[in-house]
Motif scaffolding. Structure first.
Motif, PDB file in Angstrom:
ATOM      1  N   ARG A 172       0.817  -1.220   0.000  1.00 14.09           N
ATOM      2  CA  ARG A 172       0.000   0.000   0.000  1.00 14.09           C
ATOM      3  C   ARG A 172       0.852   1.273   0.000  1.00 14.09           C
TER       4      ARG A 172
ATOM      5  N   SER B  30       3.820   3.784  -1.739  1.00 13.14           N
ATOM      6  CA  SER B  30       4.142   4.141  -3.118  1.00 13.14           C
ATOM      7  C   SER B  30       5.656   4.090  -3.313  1.00 13.14           C
TER       8      SER B  30
ATOM      9  N   PRO C 261      -0.587  -1.949 -15.625  1.00 17.24           N
ATOM     10  CA  PRO C 261      -1.784  -1.899 -14.755  1.00 17.24           C
ATOM     11  C   PRO C 261      -2.064  -0.452 -14.357  1.00 17.24           C
ATOM     12  N   LYS C 262      -2.872   0.197 -15.122  1.00 17.36           N
ATOM     13  CA  LYS C 262      -3.016   1.654 -15.019  1.00 17.36           C
ATOM     14  C   LYS C 262      -3.714   2.111 -13.735  1.00 17.36           C
ATOM     15  N   ASP C 263      -4.338   1.174 -13.027  1.00 15.10           N
ATOM     16  CA  ASP C 263      -4.972   1.591 -11.773  1.00 15.10           C
ATOM     17  C   ASP C 263      -3.938   1.881 -10.702  1.00 15.10           C
ATOM     18  N   ARG C 264      -2.715   1.343 -10.876  1.00 14.10           N
ATOM     19  CA  ARG C 264      -1.710   1.558  -9.841  1.00 14.10           C
ATOM     20  C   ARG C 264      -0.348   1.977 -10.390  1.00 14.10           C
TER      21      ARG C 264
ATOM     22  N   SER D 102       2.033   4.155 -13.109  1.00 12.99           N
ATOM     23  CA  SER D 102       2.070   5.287 -14.035  1.00 12.99           C
ATOM     24  C   SER D 102       3.511   5.524 -14.450  1.00 12.99           C
TER      25      SER D 102
ATOM     26  N   GLN E 153       1.557   3.021  -7.144  1.00 14.44           N
ATOM     27  CA  GLN E 153       0.828   3.568  -6.001  1.00 14.44           C
ATOM     28  C   GLN E 153      -0.619   3.107  -6.032  1.00 14.44           C
TER      29      GLN E 153
ATOM     30  N   LYS F  29       1.352  -3.614  -4.278  1.00 13.24           N
ATOM     31  CA  LYS F  29       0.810  -4.876  -3.806  1.00 13.24           C
ATOM     32  C   LYS F  29       1.949  -5.882  -3.692  1.00 13.24           C
TER      33      LYS F  29
ATOM     34  N   ASP G 218       3.691  -7.120  -6.798  1.00  8.96           N
ATOM     35  CA  ASP G 218       4.540  -6.194  -7.547  1.00  8.96           C
ATOM     36  C   ASP G 218       6.021  -6.443  -7.277  1.00  8.96           C
TER      37      ASP G 218
END
Lengths: 110, 114
Positions: free
Chosen positions: B16, B18, B61-64, B66, B80, B83, B86
């Motif tokens: 959780r 970044s 995975p664009k939800d987290r 960039s 960010q 998980k 990752d």
């Protein structure tokens, strides 16, 4: 699967012997590349063979490509301990994107 | 000729949190790539830049995740929130052509998510 399938997954040989790694694939390709990865030098490009080529040499490396069988092989002659690494078959298809296989782990024993 | 530079080399974070990775490609190389390599697997392309434009981000995975490439040179990849899955080595590569030819890789950043 769009990636190449390397065979064997692991190979152990004595220094001075030859090592052969094979790669089979299912898609059409523009070229096929082989990369080596070890802890010392990271991921390094070894050789590129285009779809209209059948064989290519670079130093102790020999790569063949059979597009009718969709297969390639990498031969390392007179292997050295420093050749110990993972070797990846990498496909370049129509998109220009490189697709890496799972790799063959080669151990060369001194 | 200097190679592809990456930093940091290692990073350990809690889930959780970044994290950001930095890459400086070989001078003059217009194309820059970020790959994710999970232990025991080959690298998987996350995103490809041509100068400062995105060419391919289909597996990002664009939800987290960039990424940006300011002024078409350096690039940063951010996660960010992170998980556990990752955990991997994040490799940056560059090439002088748009794609399909030899790529030059940096040493990578090994990320561990606890």
């Amino acid at each position: 699967s769009q990636q190449g399938e390397e065979d064997p997954q692991a190979l152990s040989i004595q220094e001075g012997e030859n090592a052969t790694m094979n790669c089979s694939y299912k898609t059409s390709i523009n070229n096929l590349q082989w990369y080596r990865q070890n802890s010392g030098r990271g991921l390094v490009h070894l050789i590129l063979i285009r779809s209209n080529e059948r064989e290519k040499h670079s130093g102790r490396l020999r790569v063949t490509l059979d597009t009718s069988k969709k297969s390639s092989s990498l031969l390392i002659t007179a292997s050295r301990a420093a050749d110990t690494a993972s070797y990846f078959c990498v496909l370049n298809g129509n998109t220009g994107k490189l697709i890496f296989g799972q790799g063959t782990t080669l151990q060369v024993k001194p | 000729e200097a190679g592809v530079a990456q930093s940091p080399r290692y990073k350990i974070i809690e889930k959780r949190q970044s994290v950001a990775f930095w890459c400086n490609p070989i001078s003059g190389h217009a194309t820059l790539y970020w790959y994710q390599q999970i232990l025991g697997q080959g690298p998987k392309l996350l995103i490809q830049f041509q100068n400062n434009g995105v060419v391919d981000d289909s597996q990002l995975p664009k939800d987290r995740f960039s990424a940006e490439r300011l002024k078409g040179v350096d690039s940063t990849l951010k996660i960010q929130p992170a998980k556990l899955e990752d955990s991997a080595v994040y490799l940056c590569a560059s090439s002088s052509s748009r794609g399909g030819n030899e790529q030059f890789f940096g040493p990578g950043t090994r990320l561990t998510v606890l």
